[in-house]
Write an enzyme that holds these catalytic residues in place. Structure first.
Site, PDB file in Angstrom:
ATOM      1  N   ARG A  92       0.845  -1.196   0.000  1.00 35.41           N
ATOM      2  CA  ARG A  92       0.000   0.000   0.000  1.00 35.41           C
ATOM      3  C   ARG A  92       0.872   1.234   0.000  1.00 35.41           C
ATOM      4  O   ARG A  92       2.043   1.180   0.395  1.00 35.41           O
ATOM      5  CB  ARG A  92      -0.909   0.025   1.229  1.00 35.41           C
TER       6      ARG A  92
ATOM      7  N   GLU B 161      -1.604   0.756  12.125  1.00 38.27           N
ATOM      8  CA  GLU B 161      -1.608   0.886  10.669  1.00 38.27           C
ATOM      9  C   GLU B 161      -1.854   2.325  10.223  1.00 38.27           C
ATOM     10  O   GLU B 161      -1.665   2.663   9.069  1.00 38.27           O
ATOM     11  CB  GLU B 161      -2.702  -0.010  10.073  1.00 38.27           C
TER      12      GLU B 161
ATOM     13  N   TYR C 252      -7.883  -7.549   8.682  1.00 37.37           N
ATOM     14  CA  TYR C 252      -7.433  -7.258   7.329  1.00 37.37           C
ATOM     15  C   TYR C 252      -7.515  -8.545   6.520  1.00 37.37           C
ATOM     16  O   TYR C 252      -7.665  -9.646   7.065  1.00 37.37           O
ATOM     17  CB  TYR C 252      -6.009  -6.688   7.318  1.00 37.37           C
TER      18      TYR C 252
ATOM     19  N   ASP D 184      -5.804  -8.010  13.279  1.00 35.30           N
ATOM     20  CA  ASP D 184      -4.626  -7.154  13.386  1.00 35.30           C
ATOM     21  C   ASP D 184      -4.311  -6.873  14.860  1.00 35.30           C
ATOM     22  O   ASP D 184      -4.159  -5.736  15.278  1.00 35.30           O
ATOM     23  CB  ASP D 184      -4.848  -5.840  12.638  1.00 35.30           C
TER      24      ASP D 184
ATOM     25  N   CYS E 270       2.814 -15.875  12.438  1.00 32.94           N
ATOM     26  CA  CYS E 270       4.082 -15.275  12.023  1.00 32.94           C
ATOM     27  C   CYS E 270       4.500 -14.286  13.095  1.00 32.94           C
ATOM     28  O   CYS E 270       3.717 -13.951  14.000  1.00 32.94           O
ATOM     29  CB  CYS E 270       3.976 -14.598  10.662  1.00 32.94           C
TER      30      CYS E 270
ATOM     31  N   TRP F  95       6.368  -2.872   9.771  1.00 27.76           N
ATOM     32  CA  TRP F  95       5.563  -3.553   8.749  1.00 27.76           C
ATOM     33  C   TRP F  95       6.218  -3.208   7.415  1.00 27.76           C
ATOM     34  O   TRP F  95       5.799  -2.289   6.715  1.00 27.76           O
ATOM     35  CB  TRP F  95       4.125  -3.050   8.790  1.00 27.76           C
TER      36      TRP F  95
ATOM     37  N   LYS G  20       6.542  -4.109   2.149  1.00 30.50           N
ATOM     38  CA  LYS G  20       6.301  -3.255   0.984  1.00 30.50           C
ATOM     39  C   LYS G  20       7.542  -2.473   0.557  1.00 30.50           C
ATOM     40  O   LYS G  20       7.607  -1.966  -0.563  1.00 30.50           O
ATOM     41  CB  LYS G  20       5.135  -2.298   1.270  1.00 30.50           C
TER      42      LYS G  20
END
Length: 394
Positions: free
Chosen positions: A59, A107, A263, A281, A326, A359, A362
């Site tokens: 994102r 987030e 999510y 989340d 995870c 996070w 990405k």
């Protein structure tokens, strides 16, 4: 530890931690003349750390403009990496955020992200609750919920990404790869030499990159330091499709935040095709050491997850099939990335670079570029000023 082995091999750079960030850094260094060694305590592309699982969300929307800019800056590096493989690394299905307009989490938040997208001229479609139900397979969305759809978001094939980076490293003449090599000693000498011990072998270098994810404090102890992080054990589950539904990646912001943040992903052809992944989340638990991780999600988290699917999703079986956990390593303070050199009290500190936490999937190829730039030149054109590490002496 002393340098009494005149035959130990010298490398320009040693990277400890062969997950996505270590691989990306080595792949970038392969473009230079830098002789590089990458050490991994397990096998490459393992399920023991922060890169467990097969997919992550991509994102560009963030509540902070510098994080959104970093995501935008990563796109050309993803495009370059894509030229190295036939596998699709990011499936740009778009990113949907929705929920209560007043809620934020680690987030970010809907309104804050929209403000940043407006500031950076990132296009998006604002949505009301009825728009969300009309366009996407959700139901019973509260009328006061708002959201947006951002077309550049998508789903990262994490395994294919790591395989592409590993292939680049294996083909490079200036990169040596050693997996199943646990580092048991690091000593930085006054003369600038850094000695690394792994599997009773010693290697020497002038530049060191630490990118071990959740295992960071096992390495920092060699410098009598630690970093304040939370290691979240998180769970996810897959639900069988009962209709031909199409989803983007998505995130919902709700109260209470400890039970109502979720999510999800669209169907993936590389991970349980015919099923949809949905995840809470929230952490199942916060652990101090990666060895404490359980492979089994908590029944409580799965219960919250299945209730969300039952009450708000269309076209899915309400009972989960495939489940997993995870690890996510987060700064106790900012919940963002941690990227810095060591403290001046450490010999050669400016040439010992630490990355951990956040996070960050990405940003994989961009972080590889940033870390390699810091190795080669000691600086980077990208803004990393917000990621300073507050080290704690042991």
């Amino acid at each position: 530890m002393t340098n009494n082995n005149q035959n130990m091999k010298y490398y320009d750079t040693i990277i400890i931690g062969g997950g996505p960030m270590g691989l990306a850094t080595a792949a970038e260094l392969s473009k230079s003349n830098c002789q590089t060694l990458l050490l991994e305590r397990f096998s490459f592309i393992n399920q023991n750390g922060s890169s467990a699982g097969l997919s992550r969300q991509f994102r560009v929307q963030y509540a902070q403009d510098y994080m959104a800019q970093l995501a935008l800056d990563s796109i050309p590096y993803w495009e370059e990496l894509q030229t190295k493989t036939d596998e699709t690394l990011i499936d740009h299905v778009g990113s949907l955020w929705f929920g209560s307009p007043d809620i934020s989490s680690q987030e970010g938040g809907i309104k804050a992200a929209m403000d940043v997208m407006d500031k950076l001229n990132i296009p998006y479609d604002p949505l009301k609750a009825a728009d969300i139900e009309n366009r996407f397979p959700f139901k019973n969305i509260p009328e006061d919920y708002i959201g947006f759809f951002q077309k550049d978001g998508g789903i990262i094939n994490l395994k294919a990404t790591q395989e592409s980076l590993l292939s680049i490293c294996r083909d490079a003449k200036n990169v040596d790869l050693l997996d199943n090599h646990k580092v048991t000693g690091i000593e930085s000498l006054e003369n600038g030499e850094i000695i690394v011990t792994a599997n009773d072998q010693q290697f020497t270098t002038g530049k060191l990159v630490l990118s071990p994810g959740a295992y960071i404090n096992e390495l920092l102890k060699h410098f009598d330091l630690s970093v304040m992080v939370d290691i979240w054990e998180m769970s996810s589950a897959y639900y069988k499709k009962t209709a031909d539904i199409k989803l983007p990646t998505w995130f919902v912001f709700q109260e209470p935040q400890d039970t109502s943040l979720f999510y999800g992903f669209p169907e993936e052809d590389w991970a349980n095709p015919g099923y949809i992944r949905v995840a809470p989340d929230i952490p199942d638990k916060i652990i101090e050491d990666p060895s404490e991780r359980s492979p089994f999600p908590s029944e409580k988290s799965l219960g919250y997850n299945e209730a969300w699917v039952r009450n708000h999703m269309v076209g899915l079986d309400c009972e989960s099939t495939h489940t997993a956990t995870c690890l996510i390593t987060l700064s106790e303070n900012s919940k963002e990335l941690l990227l810095d050199t060591l403290l001046p009290s450490v010999n050669n500190h400016q040439n010992i670079i630490v990355y951990t936490g956040g996070w960050a999937a990405k940003f994989i190829p961009l972080l590889g570029k940033i870390l390699s730039d810091l190795v080669l030149t000691g600086t980077t054109e990208y803004n990393i000023s917000n990621f300073k590490i507050n080290y704690k002496p042991l």
